[in-house]
Design a protein around this motif. Sequence first.
Motif, PDB file in Angstrom:
ATOM      1  N   ALA A   9      56.531  89.936 124.129  1.00 48.97           N
ATOM      2  CA  ALA A   9      55.377  89.608 124.466  1.00 48.97           C
ATOM      3  C   ALA A   9      54.642  88.821 123.260  1.00 48.97           C
ATOM      4  CB  ALA A   9      54.561  90.777 125.136  1.00 48.97           C
ATOM      5  N   PHE A  10      54.571  89.409 122.405  1.00 50.86           N
ATOM      6  CA  PHE A  10      53.671  89.044 121.138  1.00 50.86           C
ATOM      7  C   PHE A  10      54.486  87.669 120.722  1.00 50.86           C
ATOM      8  CE2 PHE A  10      51.956  93.160 120.398  1.00 50.86           C
ATOM      9  CZ  PHE A  10      50.570  92.666 120.085  1.00 50.86           C
ATOM     10  N   GLN A  11      55.589  87.571 120.750  1.00 53.67           N
ATOM     11  CA  GLN A  11      56.472  86.282 120.300  1.00 53.67           C
ATOM     12  C   GLN A  11      56.231  85.147 121.429  1.00 53.67           C
ATOM     13  OE1 GLN A  11      60.402  88.454 119.734  1.00 53.67           O
ATOM     14  NE2 GLN A  11      60.605  86.849 118.410  1.00 53.67           N
ATOM     15  N   VAL A  12      56.149  85.398 122.493  1.00 54.36           N
ATOM     16  CA  VAL A  12      55.778  84.486 123.486  1.00 54.36           C
ATOM     17  C   VAL A  12      54.342  84.088 123.176  1.00 54.36           C
ATOM     18  CG1 VAL A  12      55.281  84.297 126.161  1.00 54.36           C
ATOM     19  CG2 VAL A  12      57.469  85.082 125.118  1.00 54.36           C
ATOM     20  N   ALA A  13      53.448  85.028 123.128  1.00 54.22           N
ATOM     21  CA  ALA A  13      51.957  84.503 122.970  1.00 54.22           C
ATOM     22  C   ALA A  13      51.589  83.735 121.900  1.00 54.22           C
ATOM     23  CB  ALA A  13      50.991  85.713 123.083  1.00 54.22           C
ATOM     24  N   LEU A  14      52.618  83.749 120.607  1.00 54.06           N
ATOM     25  CA  LEU A  14      52.197  83.135 119.330  1.00 54.06           C
ATOM     26  C   LEU A  14      53.185  82.040 118.973  1.00 54.06           C
ATOM     27  CD1 LEU A  14      51.634  86.589 117.306  1.00 54.06           C
ATOM     28  CD2 LEU A  14      49.717  85.027 118.301  1.00 54.06           C
ATOM     29  N   GLU A  15      54.376  81.783 120.035  1.00 61.01           N
ATOM     30  CA  GLU A  15      55.354  80.889 119.434  1.00 61.01           C
ATOM     31  C   GLU A  15      54.680  79.367 119.373  1.00 61.01           C
ATOM     32  OE1 GLU A  15      57.969  80.760 122.635  1.00 61.01           O
ATOM     33  OE2 GLU A  15      56.452  79.807 124.235  1.00 61.01           O
ATOM     34  N   ASP A  16      53.662  78.943 119.772  1.00 57.53           N
ATOM     35  CA  ASP A  16      53.049  77.693 119.515  1.00 57.53           C
ATOM     36  C   ASP A  16      52.183  77.572 118.640  1.00 57.53           C
ATOM     37  OD1 ASP A  16      51.589  79.072 121.252  1.00 57.53           O
ATOM     38  OD2 ASP A  16      50.800  76.967 122.497  1.00 57.53           O
ATOM     39  N   LEU A  17      51.892  78.717 117.858  1.00 58.52           N
ATOM     40  CA  LEU A  17      50.742  78.737 116.809  1.00 58.52           C
ATOM     41  C   LEU A  17      51.317  78.986 115.441  1.00 58.52           C
ATOM     42  CD1 LEU A  17      48.102  81.066 118.546  1.00 58.52           C
ATOM     43  CD2 LEU A  17      48.037  78.755 118.441  1.00 58.52           C
ATOM     44  N   PRO A  18      50.755  78.123 114.495  1.00 53.37           N
ATOM     45  CA  PRO A  18      51.164  78.265 113.039  1.00 53.37           C
ATOM     46  C   PRO A  18      51.378  79.853 112.507  1.00 53.37           C
ATOM     47  CG  PRO A  18      49.627  76.618 113.178  1.00 53.37           C
ATOM     48  CD  PRO A  18      49.676  77.282 114.492  1.00 53.37           C
ATOM     49  N   THR A  19      52.373  79.980 111.731  1.00 56.31           N
ATOM     50  CA  THR A  19      52.735  81.359 111.267  1.00 56.31           C
ATOM     51  C   THR A  19      51.379  81.638 110.410  1.00 56.31           C
ATOM     52  OG1 THR A  19      55.100  81.037 111.317  1.00 56.31           O
ATOM     53  CG2 THR A  19      54.224  82.844 109.714  1.00 56.31           C
ATOM     54  N   TRP A  20      50.988  80.752 109.499  1.00 58.54           N
ATOM     55  CA  TRP A  20      49.830  81.057 108.729  1.00 58.54           C
ATOM     56  C   TRP A  20      48.701  81.448 109.395  1.00 58.54           C
ATOM     57  CZ3 TRP A  20      45.704  77.921 110.098  1.00 58.54           C
ATOM     58  CH2 TRP A  20      45.910  76.553 110.044  1.00 58.54           C
ATOM     59  N   ALA A  21      48.182  80.936 110.912  1.00 54.50           N
ATOM     60  CA  ALA A  21      47.531  81.368 111.807  1.00 54.50           C
ATOM     61  C   ALA A  21      47.396  82.608 111.919  1.00 54.50           C
ATOM     62  CB  ALA A  21      47.076  80.308 113.002  1.00 54.50           C
ATOM     63  N   VAL A  22      48.703  82.973 112.409  1.00 56.96           N
ATOM     64  CA  VAL A  22      48.969  84.350 112.729  1.00 56.96           C
ATOM     65  C   VAL A  22      48.765  85.470 111.963  1.00 56.96           C
ATOM     66  CG1 VAL A  22      50.744  86.020 113.924  1.00 56.96           C
ATOM     67  CG2 VAL A  22      50.685  83.744 114.438  1.00 56.96           C
ATOM     68  N   HIS A  37      34.811  88.644 126.657  1.00 55.88           N
ATOM     69  CA  HIS A  37      33.612  89.244 127.651  1.00 55.88           C
ATOM     70  C   HIS A  37      32.499  89.484 126.891  1.00 55.88           C
ATOM     71  CE1 HIS A  37      36.757  89.851 130.545  1.00 55.88           C
ATOM     72  NE2 HIS A  37      37.427  90.711 129.704  1.00 55.88           N
ATOM     73  N   GLY A  38      32.360  89.011 125.422  1.00 56.48           N
ATOM     74  CA  GLY A  38      31.353  89.185 124.559  1.00 56.48           C
ATOM     75  C   GLY A  38      31.092  90.706 124.015  1.00 56.48           C
ATOM     76  N   GLN A  39      32.261  91.448 124.081  1.00 58.17           N
ATOM     77  CA  GLN A  39      32.340  92.801 123.578  1.00 58.17           C
ATOM     78  C   GLN A  39      33.301  92.740 122.152  1.00 58.17           C
ATOM     79  OE1 GLN A  39      34.120  94.790 126.796  1.00 58.17           O
ATOM     80  NE2 GLN A  39      32.230  94.751 127.956  1.00 58.17           N
ATOM     81  N   PRO A  40      32.706  93.829 121.497  1.00 61.62           N
ATOM     82  CA  PRO A  40      33.765  93.799 120.059  1.00 61.62           C
ATOM     83  C   PRO A  40      34.987  94.466 120.499  1.00 61.62           C
ATOM     84  CG  PRO A  40      32.066  95.594 120.103  1.00 61.62           C
ATOM     85  CD  PRO A  40      31.618  94.685 121.197  1.00 61.62           C
ATOM     86  N   TYR A  41      35.876  94.099 119.611  1.00 63.40           N
ATOM     87  CA  TYR A  41      37.259  94.633 119.711  1.00 63.40           C
ATOM     88  C   TYR A  41      37.297  95.988 119.118  1.00 63.40           C
ATOM     89  CZ  TYR A  41      38.868  89.613 120.486  1.00 63.40           C
ATOM     90  OH  TYR A  41      38.959  88.450 120.707  1.00 63.40           O
ATOM     91  N   ASP A  42      38.452  96.647 119.735  1.00 57.68           N
ATOM     92  CA  ASP A  42      38.605  98.012 119.241  1.00 57.68           C
ATOM     93  C   ASP A  42      39.845  98.088 118.272  1.00 57.68           C
ATOM     94  OD1 ASP A  42      38.895 100.579 118.688  1.00 57.68           O
ATOM     95  OD2 ASP A  42      39.102 101.304 120.837  1.00 57.68           O
ATOM     96  N   TYR A  43      39.303  97.975 117.002  1.00 61.48           N
ATOM     97  CA  TYR A  43      40.362  97.963 115.716  1.00 61.48           C
ATOM     98  C   TYR A  43      41.058  99.062 115.496  1.00 61.48           C
ATOM     99  CZ  TYR A  43      37.373  93.541 115.162  1.00 61.48           C
ATOM    100  OH  TYR A  43      36.907  92.373 115.385  1.00 61.48           O
ATOM    101  N   ARG A  44      40.897 100.186 116.100  1.00 59.69           N
ATOM    102  CA  ARG A  44      41.594 101.322 116.016  1.00 59.69           C
ATOM    103  C   ARG A  44      43.189 100.966 116.556  1.00 59.69           C
ATOM    104  NH1 ARG A  44      38.538 105.739 119.218  1.00 59.69           N
ATOM    105  NH2 ARG A  44      38.484 103.754 120.788  1.00 59.69           N
ATOM    106  N   TRP A  45      43.313 100.266 117.544  1.00 60.37           N
ATOM    107  CA  TRP A  45      44.600  99.886 117.991  1.00 60.37           C
ATOM    108  C   TRP A  45      45.154  98.633 117.562  1.00 60.37           C
ATOM    109  CZ3 TRP A  45      45.451 104.573 119.599  1.00 60.37           C
ATOM    110  CH2 TRP A  45      44.228 105.449 120.072  1.00 60.37           C
ATOM    111  N   ARG A  46      46.367  98.443 117.850  1.00 57.96           N
ATOM    112  CA  ARG A  46      46.832  96.952 117.721  1.00 57.96           C
ATOM    113  C   ARG A  46      46.254  96.065 118.661  1.00 57.96           C
ATOM    114  NH1 ARG A  46      52.290  98.491 120.093  1.00 57.96           N
ATOM    115  NH2 ARG A  46      52.780  99.709 118.177  1.00 57.96           N
ATOM    116  N   PRO A  47      46.056  94.805 118.572  1.00 59.97           N
ATOM    117  CA  PRO A  47      45.527  94.063 119.626  1.00 59.97           C
ATOM    118  C   PRO A  47      46.540  93.618 120.879  1.00 59.97           C
ATOM    119  CG  PRO A  47      46.095  92.498 117.758  1.00 59.97           C
ATOM    120  CD  PRO A  47      46.550  94.164 117.399  1.00 59.97           C
ATOM    121  N   ALA A  48      45.946  93.455 122.013  1.00 54.62           N
ATOM    122  CA  ALA A  48      46.868  92.779 123.034  1.00 54.62           C
ATOM    123  C   ALA A  48      47.270  91.433 122.645  1.00 54.62           C
ATOM    124  CB  ALA A  48      46.222  92.680 124.462  1.00 54.62           C
ATOM    125  N   PRO A  49      48.570  91.167 123.086  1.00 59.15           N
ATOM    126  CA  PRO A  49      49.034  89.739 122.713  1.00 59.15           C
ATOM    127  C   PRO A  49      48.229  88.634 123.085  1.00 59.15           C
ATOM    128  CG  PRO A  49      50.703  91.120 123.813  1.00 59.15           C
ATOM    129  CD  PRO A  49      49.522  91.849 123.847  1.00 59.15           C
TER     130      PRO A  49
END
Length: 222
Positions: free
Chosen positions: A124-137, A154-166
């Motif tokens: 899922a991560f590969q699909v989400a990132l396949e058209d973005l530069p590796t350096w941007a990832v 949604h204007g809310q802070p991310y929860d950095y305790r976990w890995r991000p969703a793709p």
Amino acid sequence: MAPRTTGASARKPISLPDIRRPDQMPSWPEWVVSRIGLVKDECQPSVTDGKWRTMPTLPSHLMLSQTERTEIERAIGELTELCDQTPERDPRCEAETLVLITKMMLALPSSQQNELGAEATGEAFQVALEDLPTWAVDAAMRKWYRGQCGLNQHGQPYDYRWRPAPADLRRVAFSARYAVFAQVRALQRLLDAEPLREFSEEQTAAMRERLANLSAKGGLTL
């Protein structure tokens, strides 16, 4: 008429960004900055085919010299090449992005207590990132590790305790790419700019007279 920009300032090269820190873009040389702010869209006949269209324009005395055009073309080419360093275009980038994804999955837990389907998650991560530069990832992951990704959709802070969703990681990586691509668009507009069509006082007076005559005849409502 003001003189054309020449000399050392006109030949100062355009610096490329540090792709590890794409949010810290280098400053453009003065000869670029002084023109970028004056590019504006106008509807006028094109110098190439005479057809009327809306186009970016610059005052005639600020049109680029050939040396300046060559430098902008070089910068656009190199910036575009940076944006094209994606898994779907380059097997090397595909492998490097996969390594980044694997490291992130090992470093950060899933928000789900019982993680299943790690292979599917990686895909899922590969699909989400396949058209973005590796350096941007890479830049996006660095920001995630540092808790510096700002707010989600949604204007809310991310929860950095976990890995991000793709989709969340894609959003952050896309922002990193956009910082570079925005320079490409701005420089391309400058390169495409045609001389602003300017009218003499006599031409302006003649047009005003024609408009006044049309108005007097009822052919134009002012």
